[in-house]
Design a protein around this motif. Sequence first.
Motif, PDB file in Angstrom:
ATOM      1  N   LEU A  41       1.142  -1.149  -0.193  1.00 58.05           N
ATOM      2  CA  LEU A  41       0.117   0.345  -0.061  1.00 58.05           C
ATOM      3  C   LEU A  41       0.415   1.143  -0.208  1.00 58.05           C
ATOM      4  O   LEU A  41       0.286   2.116  -0.533  1.00 58.05           O
ATOM      5  CB  LEU A  41      -0.715   0.368   1.274  1.00 58.05           C
ATOM      6  CG  LEU A  41      -2.374   1.191   1.137  1.00 58.05           C
ATOM      7  CD1 LEU A  41      -2.971   0.356  -0.090  1.00 58.05           C
ATOM      8  CD2 LEU A  41      -3.135   1.012   2.230  1.00 58.05           C
ATOM      9  N   LEU A  42       2.015   1.658   0.993  1.00 58.68           N
ATOM     10  CA  LEU A  42       2.578   2.449   0.672  1.00 58.68           C
ATOM     11  C   LEU A  42       3.551   2.715  -0.612  1.00 58.68           C
ATOM     12  O   LEU A  42       3.652   3.670  -0.570  1.00 58.68           O
ATOM     13  CB  LEU A  42       4.854   2.307   1.217  1.00 58.68           C
ATOM     14  CG  LEU A  42       3.517   2.204   3.110  1.00 58.68           C
ATOM     15  CD1 LEU A  42       4.552   2.243   3.992  1.00 58.68           C
ATOM     16  CD2 LEU A  42       3.365   3.427   3.814  1.00 58.68           C
ATOM     17  N   LEU A  43       3.531   1.271  -1.438  1.00 57.57           N
ATOM     18  CA  LEU A  43       4.147   1.846  -2.674  1.00 57.57           C
ATOM     19  C   LEU A  43       3.279   2.200  -3.852  1.00 57.57           C
ATOM     20  O   LEU A  43       3.899   2.763  -4.619  1.00 57.57           O
ATOM     21  CB  LEU A  43       4.865   0.475  -3.617  1.00 57.57           C
ATOM     22  CG  LEU A  43       6.067   0.284  -2.236  1.00 57.57           C
ATOM     23  CD1 LEU A  43       6.328  -1.359  -3.326  1.00 57.57           C
ATOM     24  CD2 LEU A  43       7.160   0.708  -2.728  1.00 57.57           C
ATOM     25  N   ASP A  44       2.127   2.347  -3.377  1.00 56.17           N
ATOM     26  CA  ASP A  44       0.799   2.339  -4.136  1.00 56.17           C
ATOM     27  C   ASP A  44       0.705   4.032  -4.447  1.00 56.17           C
ATOM     28  O   ASP A  44      -0.044   4.597  -2.894  1.00 56.17           O
ATOM     29  CB  ASP A  44      -0.681   1.878  -3.822  1.00 56.17           C
ATOM     30  CG  ASP A  44      -1.772   2.146  -5.131  1.00 56.17           C
ATOM     31  OD1 ASP A  44      -1.287   3.102  -5.482  1.00 56.17           O
ATOM     32  OD2 ASP A  44      -2.129   0.704  -4.769  1.00 56.17           O
ATOM     33  N   GLU A  45       0.602   5.139  -5.456  1.00 52.18           N
ATOM     34  CA  GLU A  45       0.621   6.572  -5.772  1.00 52.18           C
ATOM     35  C   GLU A  45      -0.831   7.251  -5.567  1.00 52.18           C
ATOM     36  O   GLU A  45      -1.272   8.002  -4.768  1.00 52.18           O
ATOM     37  CB  GLU A  45       1.223   6.993  -6.022  1.00 52.18           C
ATOM     38  CG  GLU A  45       2.929   6.349  -6.037  1.00 52.18           C
ATOM     39  CD  GLU A  45       3.113   7.449  -7.512  1.00 52.18           C
ATOM     40  OE1 GLU A  45       2.415   8.184  -8.205  1.00 52.18           O
ATOM     41  OE2 GLU A  45       5.075   7.674  -7.297  1.00 52.18           O
ATOM     42  N   GLN A  46      -1.645   5.871  -4.787  1.00 48.23           N
ATOM     43  CA  GLN A  46      -3.052   6.081  -4.719  1.00 48.23           C
ATOM     44  C   GLN A  46      -3.447   6.738  -3.767  1.00 48.23           C
ATOM     45  O   GLN A  46      -4.494   6.694  -3.498  1.00 48.23           O
ATOM     46  CB  GLN A  46      -4.389   5.506  -5.730  1.00 48.23           C
ATOM     47  CG  GLN A  46      -4.501   5.214  -6.957  1.00 48.23           C
ATOM     48  CD  GLN A  46      -5.029   3.709  -6.990  1.00 48.23           C
ATOM     49  OE1 GLN A  46      -6.279   3.840  -7.126  1.00 48.23           O
ATOM     50  NE2 GLN A  46      -4.466   2.947  -7.130  1.00 48.23           N
ATOM     51  N   TYR A  47      -2.703   6.182  -2.824  1.00 48.68           N
ATOM     52  CA  TYR A  47      -3.296   6.038  -0.442  1.00 48.68           C
ATOM     53  C   TYR A  47      -1.798   7.133  -0.426  1.00 48.68           C
ATOM     54  O   TYR A  47      -1.245   6.758  -0.709  1.00 48.68           O
ATOM     55  CB  TYR A  47      -3.297   4.675  -0.344  1.00 48.68           C
ATOM     56  CG  TYR A  47      -3.985   4.265  -1.649  1.00 48.68           C
ATOM     57  CD1 TYR A  47      -5.592   4.681  -1.388  1.00 48.68           C
ATOM     58  CD2 TYR A  47      -3.656   3.216  -2.724  1.00 48.68           C
ATOM     59  CE1 TYR A  47      -5.973   3.643  -1.720  1.00 48.68           C
ATOM     60  CE2 TYR A  47      -5.011   2.250  -3.104  1.00 48.68           C
ATOM     61  CZ  TYR A  47      -6.222   2.151  -2.590  1.00 48.68           C
ATOM     62  OH  TYR A  47      -7.522   1.661  -3.851  1.00 48.68           O
ATOM     63  N   SER A  48      -2.886   7.697   0.491  1.00 49.65           N
ATOM     64  CA  SER A  48      -1.465   8.669   1.972  1.00 49.65           C
ATOM     65  C   SER A  48      -2.180   7.638   3.118  1.00 49.65           C
ATOM     66  O   SER A  48      -2.834   7.648   3.099  1.00 49.65           O
ATOM     67  CB  SER A  48      -1.817   9.440   1.243  1.00 49.65           C
ATOM     68  OG  SER A  48      -1.306  10.213   3.337  1.00 49.65           O
TER      69      SER A  48
END
Length: 238
Positions: free
Chosen positions: A23-30
């Motif tokens: 999830l931390l690698l996915d730029e959609q999410y903070s």
Amino acid sequence: MNKHKTYFNWSSGKDSALALYHLLLDEQYSVDELITTINTHYNRVSMHGLRKELLEAQTRAIGIKSSFIELPEMPDMATYEMKMLETVLRLKNDGFTHTAFGDIFLEDLKAYREAQLAKQNISAVFPIWKRDTKELMHEFLDLGFKTVIVCANSKYFNEDFVGTVIDKDFIENLPKGVDPCGENGEFHTFCFDGPIFNHPIPFSIGEKVYREYDNPNTDNSVCESDKYGVWYCDLIPD
């Protein structure tokens, strides 16, 4: 691009660690907060039996704000849902629109989570959903994660099993019928090192304890036994 403000349901174990990594690698999410349920009777992580002090050391090493959902020792469903709703409403008021879980293949649990969250317009994310669990374990180790077994179902494992660090031999030598990730509740872990941590979390192996619980029987069918046993390994913060 505006990222979705997301809180992560953090269990302290390997599946959570790998799901958070992706999830931390996915730029959609903070990812701005980690949420963990705590058994207030023992002051430990629910299900896992991990001391709260080690959980706090773990989340500090991750570097993301953490908070707790405090539950009694054996909460009924109404109490559980009330406590969860209080937390979700607080997070919603803080601007969170998404939440994430480390679930892999339990369809009923996923559907329940999504239905409860949809009532509050919170979207659920499952970063490792439907992944092959053996492949997940190999990926977990190849990435440099380290995890120790904190509790295990006595149907499959004895006292010697808890307190051991998972390696590739472990994956290849599990008893028949045991999922490599323990997705059916066969075992739980504490993740103490890996790419999401700023440093390893030091601990020592403590006492091993056996406990029995009432066997859940929600469909009125005949259970193999009225009880099931769990071995726990206490981990001591260093």
